[in-house]
Design an enzyme around this catalytic site. Sequence first.
Site, PDB file in Angstrom:
ATOM      1  N   HIS A 108      -2.938  -6.987  -4.907  1.00 23.37           N
ATOM      2  CA  HIS A 108      -2.148  -5.753  -4.766  1.00 23.37           C
ATOM      3  C   HIS A 108      -2.747  -4.752  -5.761  1.00 23.37           C
ATOM      4  O   HIS A 108      -2.166  -4.444  -6.790  1.00 23.37           O
ATOM      5  CB  HIS A 108      -0.680  -6.057  -5.074  1.00 23.37           C
ATOM      6  CG  HIS A 108       0.292  -5.010  -4.636  1.00 23.37           C
ATOM      7  ND1 HIS A 108      -0.084  -3.752  -4.189  1.00 23.37           N
ATOM      8  CD2 HIS A 108       1.650  -5.022  -4.584  1.00 23.37           C
ATOM      9  CE1 HIS A 108       0.998  -3.069  -3.877  1.00 23.37           C
ATOM     10  NE2 HIS A 108       2.068  -3.810  -4.116  1.00 23.37           N
TER      11      HIS A 108
ATOM     12  N   ARG B  19      -0.569  -3.014   4.487  1.00 26.80           N
ATOM     13  CA  ARG B  19       0.003  -4.249   3.923  1.00 26.80           C
ATOM     14  C   ARG B  19       0.091  -5.268   5.052  1.00 26.80           C
ATOM     15  O   ARG B  19       0.540  -4.945   6.157  1.00 26.80           O
ATOM     16  CB  ARG B  19       1.399  -3.997   3.346  1.00 26.80           C
ATOM     17  CG  ARG B  19       2.110  -5.290   2.960  1.00 26.80           C
ATOM     18  CD  ARG B  19       3.375  -5.040   2.179  1.00 26.80           C
ATOM     19  NE  ARG B  19       3.075  -4.577   0.838  1.00 26.80           N
ATOM     20  CZ  ARG B  19       4.005  -4.389  -0.107  1.00 26.80           C
ATOM     21  NH1 ARG B  19       5.274  -4.626   0.159  1.00 26.80           N
ATOM     22  NH2 ARG B  19       3.657  -3.982  -1.311  1.00 26.80           N
TER      23      ARG B  19
ATOM     24  N   LYS C 141       2.224  -7.097  21.204  1.00 26.43           N
ATOM     25  CA  LYS C 141       1.707  -7.376  22.564  1.00 26.43           C
ATOM     26  C   LYS C 141       0.431  -8.186  22.494  1.00 26.43           C
ATOM     27  O   LYS C 141      -0.203  -8.448  23.508  1.00 26.43           O
ATOM     28  CB  LYS C 141       1.411  -6.057  23.286  1.00 26.43           C
ATOM     29  CG  LYS C 141       2.598  -5.129  23.426  1.00 26.43           C
ATOM     30  CD  LYS C 141       2.119  -3.797  24.026  1.00 26.43           C
ATOM     31  CE  LYS C 141       3.135  -2.701  23.804  1.00 26.43           C
ATOM     32  NZ  LYS C 141       2.537  -1.371  24.049  1.00 26.43           N
TER      33      LYS C 141
ATOM     34  N   ARG D  93       8.838   0.456  -2.380  1.00 27.64           N
ATOM     35  CA  ARG D  93       8.084   1.273  -3.328  1.00 27.64           C
ATOM     36  C   ARG D  93       6.690   1.651  -2.846  1.00 27.64           C
ATOM     37  O   ARG D  93       6.276   2.803  -2.941  1.00 27.64           O
ATOM     38  CB  ARG D  93       7.869   0.524  -4.665  1.00 27.64           C
ATOM     39  CG  ARG D  93       8.953   0.651  -5.652  1.00 27.64           C
ATOM     40  CD  ARG D  93       9.069  -0.653  -6.401  1.00 27.64           C
ATOM     41  NE  ARG D  93       9.447  -1.679  -5.457  1.00 27.64           N
ATOM     42  CZ  ARG D  93      10.708  -1.894  -5.101  1.00 27.64           C
ATOM     43  NH1 ARG D  93      11.662  -1.236  -5.665  1.00 27.64           N
ATOM     44  NH2 ARG D  93      11.008  -2.797  -4.187  1.00 27.64           N
ATOM     45  N   THR D  94       5.948   0.657  -2.388  1.00 27.64           N
ATOM     46  CA  THR D  94       4.536   0.925  -2.108  1.00 27.64           C
ATOM     47  C   THR D  94       4.403   1.933  -0.970  1.00 27.64           C
ATOM     48  O   THR D  94       3.688   2.931  -1.085  1.00 27.64           O
ATOM     49  CB  THR D  94       3.813  -0.395  -1.775  1.00 27.64           C
ATOM     50  OG1 THR D  94       4.090  -1.325  -2.806  1.00 27.64           O
ATOM     51  CG2 THR D  94       2.324  -0.188  -1.659  1.00 27.64           C
TER      52      THR D  94
HETATM   53  N1   CP Z   1       5.983  -3.600  -5.927  1.00 23.80           N
HETATM   54  C1   CP Z   1       5.994  -3.581  -4.593  1.00 23.80           C
HETATM   55  O1   CP Z   1       4.986  -3.876  -3.926  1.00 23.80           O
HETATM   56  O2   CP Z   1       7.193  -3.220  -4.033  1.00 23.80           O
HETATM   57  P1   CP Z   1       7.477  -3.083  -2.490  1.00 23.80           P
HETATM   58  O3   CP Z   1       7.348  -4.477  -1.884  1.00 23.80           O
HETATM   59  O4   CP Z   1       8.855  -2.533  -2.370  1.00 23.80           O
HETATM   60  O5   CP Z   1       6.423  -2.186  -1.905  1.00 23.80           O
END
Ligand code: CP
Length: 304
Positions: A129, A101, A80, A51-52
Amino acid sequence: MKPKSLVNISDYGKEDIQRILKSATAFKANPNRDLLQGRVVATLFFEPSTRTRLSFETAVNRLRGRIVGFSDAATSSSTKGESLKDTIKMVSNYADLIVMRHHLEGSARYASEVSPVPIINAGDGSNQHPTQTLLDMFTIYETQGTLENLTITIVGDLKYGRAVHSLIQGLSYFSPTFNFVAPEELRIPEKYKLFCDKNSIQYKEYTDFSPESINCADILYMTRVQKERFTDLMEYEKVKNVYILHNEMLNNSKNNLKVLHPLPRVKEINQDVDDNPKAYYFQQAKNGMFTRQAVICDLLGLPI
Ligand code: CP
């Protein structure tokens, strides 16, 4: 001067959050615009995502920007031995904004300190998040008509769930009441309870997923047990299916209740809930695209 980044939800105050939610409403009405023409956004995903990453990338594509980046760190020069600092320095040569991320808590803050372009934290370990929280708050406002004085029951992995940690802080401006439902091993960390105390936020803790905690709620926020954070998989096995929401458990819930989940789900929401009008997690995920359009434009200083 360092550019503005979004690392922790507390980087945004109440008025910032309200501004983002207002912009996200405008993007939801009209998501396809030329606002990012000539801009490049990098998405660096050192951890998996559906999603993100895809909602960020769709957000940029719909605003006519370009995307570079990776969805698997194994294809990057970090394998590396390249440091995070050097990776960020390099990518900031190419892109106007970086979405990252990473599995390490604090990595996004560190990236923001070495980057000449804005950083958006798309999840750093169990820590934060923030764009998940903004889309959660957008969805709460959309379904409740207010953010003020709501009762939010949060269920599952409150120890490792970064979406939970950001949500508590994001909602703190709006006088929430929290019910924290978690097994002993996954209780909400002390620092978030101290945060609630300091901000005069009411909360109760439960270890059982009781009708009481469901029936008093305006929002039932289910979460997945975060398998990837356990060092001992035997410990994960003990708690992995500890709470499962079934449709009949919503029979006496409030009319305005909505069930949210940051997703992905494993088994914590049974599929018989999906057709209940109170289930709102797929619409919630869609709102991520509009909210992320709002955050990107905000950090780049682009008027909506
Ligand atoms: N909610 C969320 O962060 O989903 P993903 O891990 O799929 O990005």
